[in-house]
Design an enzyme around this catalytic site. Structure first.
Site, mmCIF file in Angstrom:
data_model
loop_
_atom_site.group_PDB
_atom_site.id
_atom_site.type_symbol
_atom_site.label_atom_id
_atom_site.label_comp_id
_atom_site.label_asym_id
_atom_site.label_seq_id
_atom_site.Cartn_x
_atom_site.Cartn_y
_atom_site.Cartn_z
ATOM 1 C CG ASP A 12 55.400 73.744 28.886
ATOM 2 O OD1 ASP A 12 55.428 73.981 29.956
ATOM 3 O OD2 ASP A 12 56.485 74.083 28.286
ATOM 4 N N GLY A 14 48.711 73.272 28.246
ATOM 5 C CA GLY A 14 47.980 73.879 28.728
ATOM 6 C C GLY A 14 46.929 72.871 29.558
ATOM 7 N N GLY A 16 46.809 73.650 32.396
ATOM 8 C CA GLY A 16 46.721 74.596 33.533
ATOM 9 C C GLY A 16 45.297 75.182 33.030
ATOM 10 C CG HIS A 40 50.155 73.925 36.065
ATOM 11 N ND1 HIS A 40 50.229 73.141 34.047
ATOM 12 C CD2 HIS A 40 50.321 73.387 37.316
ATOM 13 C CE1 HIS A 40 50.563 71.885 35.252
ATOM 14 N NE2 HIS A 40 50.230 72.262 36.706
ATOM 15 C CB THR A 41 51.028 79.801 31.839
ATOM 16 O OG1 THR A 41 51.981 79.986 32.178
ATOM 17 C CG2 THR A 41 50.628 81.732 31.999
ATOM 18 N N GLY A 303 61.769 81.209 31.852
ATOM 19 C CA GLY A 303 61.819 82.101 31.394
ATOM 20 C C GLY A 303 62.085 81.335 30.075
ATOM 21 C CG LEU A 333 42.566 74.735 16.623
ATOM 22 C CD1 LEU A 333 43.118 73.758 15.760
ATOM 23 C CD2 LEU A 333 41.497 73.881 16.598
ATOM 24 N N GLY A 415 41.702 79.674 22.918
ATOM 25 C CA GLY A 415 42.974 81.210 23.533
ATOM 26 C C GLY A 415 42.539 80.781 25.169
HETATM 27 P P1 GDP Z 1 50.625 73.378 31.367
HETATM 28 O O1 GDP Z 1 52.113 72.899 32.437
HETATM 29 O O2 GDP Z 1 50.293 71.867 30.868
HETATM 30 O O3 GDP Z 1 49.851 73.644 32.257
HETATM 31 O O4 GDP Z 1 51.030 74.894 30.498
HETATM 32 P P2 GDP Z 1 50.908 75.999 30.411
HETATM 33 O O5 GDP Z 1 50.599 77.025 30.865
HETATM 34 O O6 GDP Z 1 53.239 76.552 30.730
HETATM 35 O O7 GDP Z 1 51.522 76.441 28.224
HETATM 36 C C1 GDP Z 1 49.955 77.121 27.979
HETATM 37 C C2 GDP Z 1 50.421 78.302 28.252
HETATM 38 O O8 GDP Z 1 49.031 78.553 26.725
HETATM 39 C C3 GDP Z 1 50.274 79.201 29.294
HETATM 40 O O9 GDP Z 1 50.403 80.508 28.575
HETATM 41 C C4 GDP Z 1 48.038 79.648 28.692
HETATM 42 O O10 GDP Z 1 47.813 80.445 29.126
HETATM 43 C C5 GDP Z 1 48.493 79.169 26.941
HETATM 44 N N1 GDP Z 1 46.954 78.562 26.352
HETATM 45 C C6 GDP Z 1 46.427 77.655 27.208
HETATM 46 N N2 GDP Z 1 45.240 76.902 26.239
HETATM 47 C C7 GDP Z 1 45.519 77.696 24.908
HETATM 48 C C8 GDP Z 1 44.867 78.279 24.274
HETATM 49 O O11 GDP Z 1 43.649 77.484 23.562
HETATM 50 N N3 GDP Z 1 45.135 79.455 23.472
HETATM 51 C C9 GDP Z 1 45.893 80.017 23.786
HETATM 52 N N4 GDP Z 1 46.527 81.314 22.848
HETATM 53 N N5 GDP Z 1 46.886 80.263 24.985
HETATM 54 C C10 GDP Z 1 46.460 79.225 25.838
#
Ligand code: GDP
Length: 429
Positions: A12, A14, A16, A40-41, A303, A333, A415
């Site tokens: 998690d 980021g 994705g 991944h979100t 969730g 950040l 972001g």
């Molecule tokens: P992954 O499994 O490593 O891809 O991570 P996830 O997708 O589960 O979690 C990352 C979450 O952080 C997601 O909801 C993304 O949209 C969000 N996200 C990724 N980069 C950023 C960032 O720089 N700032 C913010 N606020 N959210 C981010």
């Protein structure tokens, strides 16, 4: 040229978003391990998506998405995922599935549930997607490869064989109903028809792509802490989360992986059980969880609320080292802008001694965090595109962590959107 995007920590981070960003310049994106147990979100102009099996490049029409042989393939989940994105207007992606990829069987999911039930309070906190039973069977050599779906006779005899042990376990170990071989055969025939359009020899495809100088991204799931060898065993996942495994799980030469982008989140989060040294509790945790990620730190697949904590330099230095990091992408950040002061874990105190080396699990359980408190920047940094324009305390936070972990931070994500990215030249590179 092959680049890997992997996680330094518990997942998690980021990945994705970073993969989606790098996919703009890539030809092929490959998933090489894990299954539908994590997600991944991704946020882009089509909407917000939680992907579980598809690589994060599926939103572009110039890329090919590959499910490599190392993945635990849940066929109905994959097919539904494809439908869920095309239903939202995303053009039908080009997807290839390795003919050597193994299949998550319906009974893997059942055994995952039954075993967690049996373990009760000692459960692993599994997502119950069948991943551990799947990989156990793979290495016990009773798994089903995708190519085997196309040989009915072979399927029948394999099913008879496998159900002998599965049904004994179901009856005597778990006191659950037996699996009917006919039903299973019919399910596998349905799986065959669902997956048939995508199946090919993906390692041959990638070999050709390398020769043609294509850009290939390997997209990891979870992070170093969840690696079965180098992570917090036994609270790990069942396939290797390291970039090195990308060579195996995609079927490419290891020396072709030229860049390893390790994603580190600006604070810590983890799902499932296991030691988490810089973990926060109560209101402090609640606030970070609520403000974290994009819409809170809750699992993309399950969730479940994620456990959260301060940035951990000990775990991240180790996490980056095991990945073979060439670049750190420092993410999320922007979330920390509400804090006046930000503690950073710079060491572990174990049996009265402070160390900066990440220990084995039995010692990790005893570790207490040693914090250095840095001043916060107390403002919103989203929208900033140049490193020099970040507040001084924010740059100090990044540079302090970079020094501690010893790997160059070349990307800062401020972001969730694709364009929320700051590129930077690091003195370490
Ligand atoms: P992954 O499994 O490593 O891809 O991570 P996830 O997708 O589960 O979690 C990352 C979450 O952080 C997601 O909801 C993304 O949209 C969000 N996200 C990724 N980069 C950023 C960032 O720089 N700032 C913010 N606020 N959210 C981010």
């Amino acid at each position: 040229m092959i680049k890997a995007v992997v996680g330094a920590n518990w997942g998690d981070e980021g990945k994705g978003k970073i993969t989606d960003l790098l996919a703009q310049e890539a030809d092929i994106i490959v998933r090489f391990q894990g299954g539908a147990n994590a997600g991944h979100t991704i946020k882009n102009h089509y909407g917000k998506f939680a992907l579980h099996t598809l690589p994060s490049g599926v939103f572009y029409d110039h890329t090919t998405s590959i499910i490599g042989n190392g993945v635990a393939l849940n066929i109905p989940v994959l097919v539904n995922e494809i439908k869920s994105i095309t239903d939202k207007g995303v053009p039908t992606p080009k997807i290839l599935v390795s003919d050597r990829c193994q299949i998550v069987m319906p009974y893997h999911i059942l055994f995952d549930q039954y075993e967690e039930e049996r373990l009760g309070k000692n459960a692993f906190g599994s997502t119950k997607s069948g991943i551990a039973p799947f990989y156990s069977d793979k290495y016990a050599k009773i798994g089903f490869q995708v190519n085997e779906l196309f040989d009915d006779e072979l399927l029948k005899s394999k099913i008879a064989n496998v159900l002998e042990t599965k049904n004994t376990l179901l009856k005597y170990m778990y006191n659950k109903p037996a699996i009917n071989p006919e039903d299973l055969l019919n399910t596998l025939r349905e799986y065959r028809d669902m997956i048939a359009p995508y199946v090919c020899d993906t390692s041959a495809y990638l070999y050709q792509a390398i020769k043609e100088n294509k850009t290939i991204l390997l997209e990891g799931q979870l992070g170093t802490m969840k690696d079965p060898d180098h992570g917090i065993y036994p609270m790990v996942t069942s396939s290797s989360t390291l970039a090195a495994y990308g060579a195996i799980g995609a079927g490419v030469p290891p020396y072709e992986i030229k860049q390893i982008i390790t994603v580190c989140k600006a604070y810590s989060s983890a799902v499932g059980a296991g030691a988490f040294v810089s973990e926060l509790f109560d209101e402090e945790a609640e606030e970070l969880r609520r403000r974290g990620g994009d819409g809170g730190e809750y699992g993309a697949t399950t969730g479940r609320p994620r456990r959260v904590g301060w940035f951990d330099c000990v775990a991240s230095k180790y996490g980056c080292r095991l990945q073979g990091t060439t670049d750190v992408a420092f993410t999320v950040l922007d979330v920390l802008g509400y804090l006046k002061e930000i503690p950073v874990c710079v060491g572990y105190e174990i049996d009265g001694e402070v160390t900066t080396e990440f220990p084995v699990t039995s010692r990790l359980e005893k570790a207490k965090p040693v914090y250095k408190v840095l001043p916060g920047w107390c403002c919103d940094i989203t929208g900033i595109t140049k490193y020099e324009e970040l507040p001084e305390n924010c740059r100090n936070y990044i540079e302090f962590i970079e020094q501690q972990i010893g790997y160059p931070v070349t990307m800062v994500s401020n972001g969730p959107r694709r364009e929320d990215i700051i590129y930077r030249t690091s003195k370490l590179k």
